[in-house]
Enzyme design. Structure first.
Site, PDB file in Angstrom:
ATOM      1  N   THR A 198     -34.018  35.632 -14.368  1.00  0.00           N
ATOM      2  CA  THR A 198     -33.938  36.352 -15.636  1.00  0.00           C
ATOM      3  C   THR A 198     -32.496  36.736 -15.939  1.00  0.00           C
ATOM      4  O   THR A 198     -31.690  36.951 -15.039  1.00  0.00           O
ATOM      5  CB  THR A 198     -34.821  37.622 -15.620  1.00  0.00           C
ATOM      6  N   ARG A 199     -32.187  36.791 -17.240  1.00  0.00           N
ATOM      7  CA  ARG A 199     -30.900  37.296 -17.702  1.00  0.00           C
ATOM      8  C   ARG A 199     -31.119  38.368 -18.763  1.00  0.00           C
ATOM      9  O   ARG A 199     -30.197  38.751 -19.472  1.00  0.00           O
ATOM     10  CB  ARG A 199     -30.047  36.155 -18.272  1.00  0.00           C
ATOM     11  N   HIS A 203     -39.920  43.809 -18.912  1.00  0.00           N
ATOM     12  CA  HIS A 203     -40.877  44.779 -19.429  1.00  0.00           C
ATOM     13  C   HIS A 203     -42.223  44.561 -18.739  1.00  0.00           C
ATOM     14  O   HIS A 203     -42.340  43.795 -17.785  1.00  0.00           O
ATOM     15  CB  HIS A 203     -40.972  44.657 -20.947  1.00  0.00           C
ATOM     16  N   HIS A 206     -43.526  41.016 -18.105  1.00  0.00           N
ATOM     17  CA  HIS A 206     -42.859  40.281 -17.032  1.00  0.00           C
ATOM     18  C   HIS A 206     -43.408  40.704 -15.667  1.00  0.00           C
ATOM     19  O   HIS A 206     -43.590  39.884 -14.764  1.00  0.00           O
ATOM     20  CB  HIS A 206     -41.350  40.522 -17.080  1.00  0.00           C
ATOM     21  N   ARG A 292     -40.610  28.653 -20.628  1.00  0.00           N
ATOM     22  CA  ARG A 292     -40.528  27.828 -21.833  1.00  0.00           C
ATOM     23  C   ARG A 292     -39.075  27.842 -22.309  1.00  0.00           C
ATOM     24  O   ARG A 292     -38.470  28.893 -22.428  1.00  0.00           O
ATOM     25  CB  ARG A 292     -41.457  28.408 -22.905  1.00  0.00           C
ATOM     26  N   ALA A 295     -33.436  28.538 -19.695  1.00  0.00           N
ATOM     27  CA  ALA A 295     -31.971  28.454 -19.743  1.00  0.00           C
ATOM     28  C   ALA A 295     -31.472  27.679 -20.955  1.00  0.00           C
ATOM     29  O   ALA A 295     -30.398  27.081 -20.914  1.00  0.00           O
ATOM     30  CB  ALA A 295     -31.405  27.846 -18.460  1.00  0.00           C
ATOM     31  N   ALA A 478      -1.968  42.611 -41.614  1.00  0.00           N
ATOM     32  CA  ALA A 478      -2.778  41.509 -41.067  1.00  0.00           C
ATOM     33  C   ALA A 478      -2.803  40.307 -42.006  1.00  0.00           C
ATOM     34  O   ALA A 478      -3.846  39.953 -42.549  1.00  0.00           O
ATOM     35  CB  ALA A 478      -4.199  42.000 -40.790  1.00  0.00           C
TER      36      ALA A 478
END
Length: 575
Positions: A198-199, A203, A206, A292, A295, A478
């Site tokens: 996981t990243r 909850h 999971h 699913r 990554a 700027a």
């Protein structure tokens, strides 16, 4: 439990005798050094500790080509992600890197020598080929953008000899090497381990998913989050780890262990899933949950997904026997309020009522301070997220005013400063162009390079203040779009950024100039003056969030428009 990953040998390269490490440390002081960036350090750490076994160094050209073309190292071992020491041509020349040379790899954070690399070869990769074969070829893919815009043009391959481990100061007790984690499992008597990658914060769904996966396989659970580099915009790992720690007591006693993985993700979909499976096998897992679009970086600007939803699962399943790790398909869990339980979506009858909160909806509720029900996430998890994600009206932001000298941007900035201070609720910082020039950039001139350095410094200061929850009002000239874009990018890592173009025409700015600065510039007494002998790239299209013109409106009106912009974004309480 088997001790060797996917048929190879788990090699912790730091596990050598102390005298040899002392010899290497002494040698390193005499060698040319390459200072590694954050991604290279993540890669080196997992090479050294065996997380990338069977790799013993950065890939030489044969290994690199084999991995790109068919997921194989030159010796036939399965490996799906190129692990490269990429350098600039200038750095290669400067350090005299060539085949047979020895170089020291140094940590950029604390200047410590970590390892010595013996160079096999120095080669120029075909980045277009790498991007197509490994990541699918879409130019918008973040890994391909990194390849083309950030990575060095020269790759250096060779085995490494570890001198010492990388030093971490956060969550030290949760940072297991593969060998340490395997030993931990052995002490606990665990023979089957389901790893969960996981990243993101976890909850209740999971927790239910991982518990269900473990019970079906009579296994235990390894929560193994990435704390190296993830997808830009992800929640910082400090917040996530506090969430995981808060969640762990919710697992049945003795079922789960939390360990941190210092991985630099590439968001490479199918290739990354195979890579993750190898890494988890090296850490002692027997099963691996593959989600699913595992990554995957999402979709491109045309709304097209980079990968198919099940490409990653199919890729890992293809090499299942060789990997020696079993794929556990990620089951989408949904909440059944009438039964107060979670079930996989495909097991719920059509007429049964369900509830769910999307990631977008969760972020919206965090921003607004709205309720997050306990059926979705545990109170202790929500508490951690609210600490790190205050509601919008408590978040920091930057108002960045750009325009000609005497356009009225300074007057607007001062008036806005007073208005926001009057309202209260957060600290307000004012960064006027002349103040910054005298206090931060006194040594800089007015060349394009120096102007961009000045704006970079303003952007950096504004980002740090924004991160701390302050309202920042910056008012430099700027004149160049590139520096304004860079300022926006650095600030938006931590909060909102609004570019206000004070578009008062040049002739009006000049006519109302009571200090005679324009007159001096016209005479040539002042060189490099914006609008006279230096260009101003006016914001176009959607670059500016608001355009005001003090030849047509007052300072009070301009400030009111900015306040309305902030209110409409939810950043201010109603005045």
């Amino acid at each position: 439990m088997a001790n060797s990953p996917h048929g190879g040998i788990l090699k912790d390269l730091i596990a050598r005798d102390a005298p040899r490490r002392d010899e290497l440390a002494a040698e390193a002081e005499k060698l040319p050094a390459v200072v590694l960036n954050e991604r290279q350090l993540c890669d080196l750490e997992l090479i050294i500790n065996g997380g990338f076994s069977p790799l013993e160094g950065f890939m030489n050209e044969k290994d690199y080509n084999g991995v790109c073309e068919n997921n194989r190292l030159a010796d036939g071992n399965l490996f799906s992600m190129p692990i490269n020491l990429d350098l600039s041509e200038e750095e290669v020349k400067k350090t005299g890197i060539k085949a047979g040379a020895r170089i020291v790899l140094r940590d950029s954070r604390d200047d410590r020598n970590i390892a010595i690399l013996t160079v096999d070869d120095v080669y120029r990769p075909d980045k277009a080929k790498e991007g197509k074969l490994v990541f699918g070829g879409d130019a918008e893919h973040p890994a391909i953008k990194y390849l083309n815009n950030t990575a060095g043009d020269i790759y250096v391959g060779g085995k490494v000899e570890a001198i010492q481990r990388l030093m971490h100061y956060d969550y030290v007790g949760l940072r297991y090497t593969p060998a340490e984690l395997r030993l931990h499992f052995e002490k606990l008597g665990w023979s089957k381990v389901v790893a969960f990658q996981t990243r993101n914060p976890m909850h209740r769904a999971h927790r239910e998913l991982t518990v269900r996966a473990a019970r079906q396989r009579q296994a235990n659970v390894l929560i193994h989050p990435v704390v190296g580099l993830t997808k830009p915009g992800d929640i910082d790992h400090f917040t996530r780890v506090r969430v995981y720690q808060a969640l762990m007591p919710r697992y049945p006693n003795g079922m789960a262990v939390l360990g941190l993985l210092p991985l630099a993700m590439r968001m490479g979909g199918p290739r990354e899933a195979i890579w993750h499976a190898i890494i988890r096998k090296n850490h002692g897992a027997t099963h691996f949950i593959v989600g699913r679009d595992h990554a995957g970086p999402g979709s491109n600007s045309k709304g097209q997904d980079f990968y198919g939803p099940y490409d990653a699962q199919d890729a890992v399943e293809k090499y299942r026997d060789e990997l020696g790790i079993e794929v556990v398909p990620f089951q989408m869990m949904t909440y059944l309020p009438d039964n107060d339980e979670y079930k996989p979506v495909d097991e719920v009858p059509k007429d049964v009522r369900t509830l769910n909160i999307s990631g977008t909806e969760l972020r919206k509720r965090l921003r607004s301070g709205a309720d997050i029900p306990e059926w979705f996430s545990y109170p202790e998890v929500v508490r951690v997220l609210r600490e790190s994600h205050p509601p919008r009206n408590k978040q920091g932001f930057t108002i960045f005013l750009t325009g000609f000298t005497n356009s009225g941007k300074d007057a607007i900035a001062r008036a806005l400063n007073v208005t926001l201070n009057q309202q209260g609720g957060r600290s307000v910082s004012l960064l006027l162009g002349e103040t910054v020039r005298s206090e931060l950039s006194s040594e800089l001139g007015f060349s394009r390079e120096d102007r961009e350095k000045n704006i970079h410094r303003i952007g950096f200061v504004a980002s740090e203040l924004t991160k701390s929850g302050a309202a920042v009002i910056a008012a430099p000239i700027a004149p160049f779009k590139s520096s304004r874009v860079a300022a926006r990018e650095i600030v938006e890592k931590f909060g909102s950024f609004f570019l206000i173009h004070v578009a008062t025409p040049l002739d009006v700015c000049e006519k109302t100039d009571k200090r005679g600065i324009y007159a001096a510039a016209r005479k040539g007494d002042i060189k490099g003056f914006t609008g006279v002998d230096d260009p101003y790239e006016a914001p176009e299209g959607k670059e500016a969030d608001l355009v005001v013109d003090l030849s047509k409106e007052t300072v009070r009106t301009a400030v009111h428009q900015i306040v309305l912009l902030l209110e409409s974004s939810g950043l201010l309480d109603q005045l």
